[in-house]
Motif scaffolding. Structure first.
Motif, short mmCIF file in Angstrom:
data_model
loop_
_atom_site.label_atom_id
_atom_site.label_comp_id
_atom_site.label_asym_id
_atom_site.label_seq_id
_atom_site.Cartn_x
_atom_site.Cartn_y
_atom_site.Cartn_z
N ASN A 121 7.39 1.80 -7.33
CA ASN A 121 8.80 1.46 -7.55
C ASN A 121 9.66 2.69 -7.85
OD1 ASN A 121 7.94 1.96 -10.14
ND2 ASN A 121 8.18 -0.16 -10.86
N ASP A 122 9.01 3.84 -8.02
CA ASP A 122 9.74 5.10 -8.18
C ASP A 122 9.97 5.80 -6.84
OD1 ASP A 122 7.16 5.82 -7.59
OD2 ASP A 122 6.82 6.99 -9.42
N GLY A 123 9.51 5.19 -5.75
CA GLY A 123 9.68 5.77 -4.43
C GLY A 123 8.57 6.69 -4.00
N ASN A 124 7.65 6.99 -4.88
CA ASN A 124 6.54 7.87 -4.54
C ASN A 124 5.44 7.10 -3.81
OD1 ASN A 124 7.63 10.23 -5.72
ND2 ASN A 124 6.98 9.53 -7.76
N VAL A 125 4.86 7.73 -2.79
CA VAL A 125 3.80 7.10 -2.01
C VAL A 125 2.50 7.16 -2.79
CG1 VAL A 125 2.48 7.16 0.12
CG2 VAL A 125 4.94 7.65 0.16
N ARG A 126 1.91 6.02 -3.06
CA ARG A 126 0.64 5.95 -3.79
C ARG A 126 -0.55 6.05 -2.82
NH1 ARG A 126 4.02 6.27 -7.45
NH2 ARG A 126 4.26 4.80 -9.18
N VAL A 127 -0.44 5.31 -1.72
CA VAL A 127 -1.51 5.30 -0.71
C VAL A 127 -0.85 5.28 0.66
CG1 VAL A 127 -3.54 4.08 0.21
CG2 VAL A 127 -3.01 3.95 -2.25
N ASP A 128 -1.38 6.09 1.58
CA ASP A 128 -0.91 6.11 2.96
C ASP A 128 -2.12 6.39 3.83
OD1 ASP A 128 0.30 6.53 5.44
OD2 ASP A 128 2.09 7.40 4.53
N PHE A 136 -1.80 1.22 6.43
CA PHE A 136 -1.48 0.64 5.11
C PHE A 136 -0.71 1.68 4.30
CE2 PHE A 136 -2.36 0.34 0.60
CZ PHE A 136 -2.29 -1.01 0.30
N ARG A 137 0.41 1.27 3.74
CA ARG A 137 1.21 2.18 2.92
C ARG A 137 1.67 1.47 1.66
NH1 ARG A 137 6.80 4.46 3.16
NH2 ARG A 137 6.65 6.71 2.76
N HIS A 138 1.37 2.08 0.51
CA HIS A 138 1.80 1.53 -0.78
C HIS A 138 2.75 2.53 -1.42
CE1 HIS A 138 0.75 0.81 -5.28
NE2 HIS A 138 1.87 0.21 -4.96
N VAL A 139 3.97 2.07 -1.67
CA VAL A 139 5.00 2.90 -2.30
C VAL A 139 5.30 2.34 -3.68
CG1 VAL A 139 7.37 3.77 -2.11
CG2 VAL A 139 6.00 3.38 -0.04
N HIS A 189 3.48 -1.87 2.85
CA HIS A 189 3.85 -2.02 4.25
C HIS A 189 2.56 -1.94 5.07
CE1 HIS A 189 8.19 -0.94 3.48
NE2 HIS A 189 7.61 -0.40 2.42
N VAL A 190 2.35 -2.90 5.94
CA VAL A 190 1.17 -2.89 6.80
C VAL A 190 1.57 -3.08 8.25
CG1 VAL A 190 -0.91 -4.20 7.46
CG2 VAL A 190 -0.49 -3.64 5.06
N ASP A 191 1.11 -2.17 9.11
CA ASP A 191 1.20 -2.33 10.55
C ASP A 191 -0.19 -2.74 11.03
OD1 ASP A 191 1.08 -1.87 13.37
OD2 ASP A 191 2.72 -0.43 13.23
N LEU A 192 -0.33 -4.00 11.41
CA LEU A 192 -1.65 -4.51 11.76
C LEU A 192 -2.17 -3.88 13.04
CD1 LEU A 192 -1.02 -8.26 10.86
CD2 LEU A 192 -2.66 -6.75 9.73
#
Length: 317
Positions: free
Chosen positions: A258-265, A253-256, A245-248
Motif C-alpha cells: 500500500n506504500d507503492g513498493n513492489v513486494r513480489v514481481d 504475479f505482482r504484489h504491490v 496483479h496477475v496475468d494468467l
C-alpha cells in the motif's frame, strides 16, 4: 484404467494426460473419427458408454455439457469416481441428488476447473492466507479472448459455444466465477448483463459483465467475452495492505504494497498444458485418498451462482 466419455479436444487432452502419467485409457465417443484419434494416441476404444464404464476404475466426463448429468448418473451407478469437465452441468437438475449418492458410496466427484492449478493462482491463495493484502476490498476478473483463435480449422459456430441454453461466454468462462470463489469465497450475483455483439454471428451471448457479492462482504466484477484481440486474461485484487496483479497468460504475479513498493514481481514457468496435466495428476491422487482440488459440492455452488447470473442477464435456461 481411466475411462473418458467424449473425445473432443478437451477429452483427448485428458486422455493424453492420463496416458502420460502411466495410466491406461479407454474412451467412448459416438464419432468413429474421434474414437480413431484416441486409438492413435495409444488409448483403447469402447463402442458404448457402458462398455467404457465397465472397463474403467474412474472416468472423465468430457461429453457436451447437456450430457453431463446423465453421464455422471451412469458413472455413479457403475461405482466410478468421476472428473467432470466444466461446467458441471447447464442446470441444477439431479446434480444435488447425484452428489449425495456419490458421497454415500464413497466416490470422488471432482470438477475440471484447471485454473486452480495455475501457479499464480496458488501463489495468490498463499499470499491471501498470509494476510499480504490485509483486509481484501475488491476483485476484478477478466477473460477476453477471440473465439475463432481457440481451435483454428474448426467452425466455432458448430460447437457448444453457440448454444444459447448450454453454451455462451458465461458458461464457457465459468473458470472466472470459480476463481472469484476460490480466492474470495462464495458469492451471490447482484447484477449481470449479457450481449450479442454480432461480431461473430453467434446465437449465444459473446460478452457479459457480472457484479458479485461474496459472503465476507467483498465485491468483485467479472468480464468475459469471445471478441477481444489481442487476448487478455487475469485478475486484480486490492486490499488495505496493497494489491495483487496477475496475468494468467503470461504467468506473471505482482504484489504491490500500500506504500507503492513492489513486494513480489515474478513470472512462473510452464504453460496451461502443465496445469491440465497437474489437474489430471490431482484427480488420480484423489481416487486414492487425497482431497479433490475442486469437489462436486464446490463446483455445484459455483454453477448455482452462474445460473443465477445468467437469469439476471435474461438468458434462456
Amino acid at each position: 484404467m481411466i475411462g473418458v466419455l467424449g473425445l473432443g479436444s478437451i477429452g483427448l487432452r485428458h486422455a493424453r494426460n492420463a496416458l502420460s502419467l502411466g495410466e491406461r485409457v479407454v474412451g467412448f465417443d459416438p464419432s468413429p473419427e474421434r474414437r480413431a484419434l484416441l486409438e492413435a494416441e495409444g488409448g483403447r476404444i469402447a463402442l458404448s458408454r457402458d462398455a467404457a464404464l465397465t472397463a474403467s476404475r474412474a472416468v472423465v466426463i468430457a461429453s457436451p455439457s447437456d450430457r453431463h448429468e446423465d453421464d455422471l448418473a451412469a458413472a455413479i451407478a457403475a461405482g466410478r469416481h468421476a472428473l467432470v469437465e466444466k461446467p458441471l452441468g447447464h442446470r441444477i437438475g439431479r446434480l444435488p441428488d447425484l452428489l449425495e449418492q456419490a458421497d454415500k458410496a464413497g466416490l470422488v466427484i471432482a470438477a475440471a476447473l484447471n485454473m486452480r492449478m495455475h501457479p499464480c493462482v496458488q501463489l495468490t491463495r498463499a499470499a491471501l492466507a498470509d494476510g499480504a493484502l490485509g483486509r481484501v476490498l475488491w476483485g476484478r476478473f477478466l477473460a477476453a479472448l477471440y473465439l475463432p483463435d481457440w481451435r483454428p480449422g474448426q467452425d466455432f459456430r458448430q460447437g457448444y459455444a453457440n448454444d444459447p441454453k448450454t453454451g455462451g461466454a458465461i458458461f464457457d468462462y465459468i473458470h472466472e466465477f470459480d476463481l472469484a470463489t476460490h480466492l474470495l469465497g462464495s458469492f451471490r450475483p447482484l447484477a449481470c448483463v449479457a450481449t450479442r455483439t454480432g461480431t461473430l454471428g453467434l446465437a449465444s451471448e459473446d460478452m457479459a459483465d457480472a457484479i458479485l457479492e461474496h459472503a465476507n462482504g467483498v465485491t468483485s466484477t467479472i468480464h468475459v467475452d469471445y471478441v477481444t484481440r489481442p487476448r487478455l486474461r487475469g485478475f486484480h485484487l486490492a486490499g488495505t495492505g496493497g494489491q495483487i496483479h496477475v496475468d494468467l497468460d503470461q504467468r506473471h504475479f505482482r504484489h504491490v504494497g500500500n506504500d507503492g513498493n513492489v513486494r513480489v514481481d515474478v513470472t512462473m514457468n510452464g504453460a496451461y498444458a502443465d496445469d491440465y496435466r497437474a489437474e489430471m495428476a490431482a484427480f488420480l491422487a484423489s481416487t486414492k485418498g487425497a482431497p479433490p482440488v475442486c469437489g462436486g459440492a464446490e463446483a455445484l455452488a459455483v454453477l448455482e451462482g452462474v445460473i443465477q447470473a445468467r437469469t439476471l442477464a435474461g438468458l434462456p435456461s
